[in-house]
Scaffold this active site. Structure first.
Site, PDB file in Angstrom:
ATOM      1  N   ARG A 200      -1.171 -13.647  20.117  1.00 12.97           N
ATOM      2  CA  ARG A 200      -1.847 -14.951  20.098  1.00 12.97           C
ATOM      3  C   ARG A 200      -1.300 -15.809  18.982  1.00 12.97           C
ATOM      4  O   ARG A 200      -0.620 -15.321  18.084  1.00 12.97           O
ATOM      5  CB  ARG A 200      -3.355 -14.807  19.960  1.00 12.97           C
ATOM      6  CG  ARG A 200      -3.810 -14.180  18.653  1.00 12.97           C
ATOM      7  CD  ARG A 200      -5.291 -14.134  18.537  1.00 12.97           C
ATOM      8  NE  ARG A 200      -5.722 -15.240  17.696  1.00 12.97           N
ATOM      9  CZ  ARG A 200      -6.869 -15.278  17.072  1.00 12.97           C
ATOM     10  NH1 ARG A 200      -7.753 -14.318  17.207  1.00 12.97           N
ATOM     11  NH2 ARG A 200      -7.191 -16.303  16.320  1.00 12.97           N
TER      12      ARG A 200
ATOM     13  N   HIS B  56      23.548   1.900  12.082  1.00 12.00           N
ATOM     14  CA  HIS B  56      24.903   2.377  12.316  1.00 12.00           C
ATOM     15  C   HIS B  56      25.559   1.605  13.454  1.00 12.00           C
ATOM     16  O   HIS B  56      24.909   1.195  14.418  1.00 12.00           O
ATOM     17  CB  HIS B  56      24.888   3.873  12.652  1.00 12.00           C
ATOM     18  CG  HIS B  56      24.430   4.711  11.504  1.00 12.00           C
ATOM     19  ND1 HIS B  56      25.286   5.157  10.527  1.00 12.00           N
ATOM     20  CD2 HIS B  56      23.205   5.165  11.155  1.00 12.00           C
ATOM     21  CE1 HIS B  56      24.618   5.856   9.636  1.00 12.00           C
ATOM     22  NE2 HIS B  56      23.337   5.876   9.992  1.00 12.00           N
TER      23      HIS B  56
ATOM     24  N   ASN C 184       0.831  -1.198   0.000  1.00  9.51           N
ATOM     25  CA  ASN C 184       0.000   0.000   0.000  1.00  9.51           C
ATOM     26  C   ASN C 184       0.873   1.259   0.000  1.00  9.51           C
ATOM     27  O   ASN C 184       2.100   1.170   0.091  1.00  9.51           O
ATOM     28  CB  ASN C 184      -0.954  -0.023   1.195  1.00  9.51           C
ATOM     29  CG  ASN C 184      -2.293   0.606   0.873  1.00  9.51           C
ATOM     30  OD1 ASN C 184      -2.360   1.630   0.218  1.00  9.51           O
ATOM     31  ND2 ASN C 184      -3.361  -0.017   1.348  1.00  9.51           N
TER      32      ASN C 184
ATOM     33  N   LYS D  42       5.366  -8.087  20.483  1.00  8.25           N
ATOM     34  CA  LYS D  42       5.329  -9.345  21.247  1.00  8.25           C
ATOM     35  C   LYS D  42       4.181 -10.193  20.703  1.00  8.25           C
ATOM     36  O   LYS D  42       3.239  -9.662  20.107  1.00  8.25           O
ATOM     37  CB  LYS D  42       5.098  -9.057  22.722  1.00  8.25           C
ATOM     38  CG  LYS D  42       6.220  -8.296  23.392  1.00  8.25           C
ATOM     39  CD  LYS D  42       5.940  -8.131  24.874  1.00  8.25           C
ATOM     40  CE  LYS D  42       6.971  -7.436  25.674  1.00  8.25           C
ATOM     41  NZ  LYS D  42       8.114  -6.850  25.136  1.00  8.25           N
TER      42      LYS D  42
END
Length: 148
Positions: free
Chosen positions: A146, A82, A52, A143
């Site tokens: 599910r 860097h 998109n 994280k």
């Protein structure tokens, strides 16, 4: 170098793709503009990849897209960073996006990340570590929310 491609269809876009990405257009590729890609020859696309608008790829380290990948608006993928001791040195790590991956709006994917097949990355996530297959991840840093 900025890539300006819409759903790839006409001769001029095919020629531009060949010159920029150094390859043939994969089946079903769609890239909406505006798009910023700095090293297009470092990117490979699977079939049916949709990107998109407002996509940014800092792709010097290489980006690989699997088949059936959907990318929302305002997504950034970065493959370089860097060095902490010498900020004039770039360290590059490739990013690999598996098959059937959905990347939500406003996601940032950092160098060296591998996204497993069938994964979903929730909008606004900052992905700094690998995403296991068949999971939904979100947050900053991302994280597992599910399993699918």
């Amino acid at each position: 170098m900025t890539v300006v491609l819409r759903i790839v269809a006409d001769y001029n876009q095919i020629k531009a793709f060949d010159e920029l990405f150094d390859g043939t257009i994969p089946e079903g590729l769609g890239i909406f503009t505006p798009t910023q890609i700095d090293f297009p020859k470092q990117i490979t696309f699977g079939k049916n990849v949709f990107i998109n608008h407002n996509f940014t790829a800092m792709s010097v380290g290489g980006i690989e897209f699997g088949d059936n990948v959907q990318i929302g608006p305002h997504v950034t993928i970065v493959t370089d960073n860097h060095d902490l001791d010498n900020r004039y040195v770039l360290k590059c790590k490739s990013v690999v996006i598996g098959n059937n991956v959905w990347i939500g709006a406003g996601v940032n994917i950092m160098p060296g990340v591998h996204v497993g097949d069938n994964a979903v990355i929730a909008g606004g996530a900052v992905v700094t570590k690998d995403v296991p297959a068949n999971t939904v991840v979100g947050g900053n840093p991302a994280k597992i929310i599910r399993e699918l």
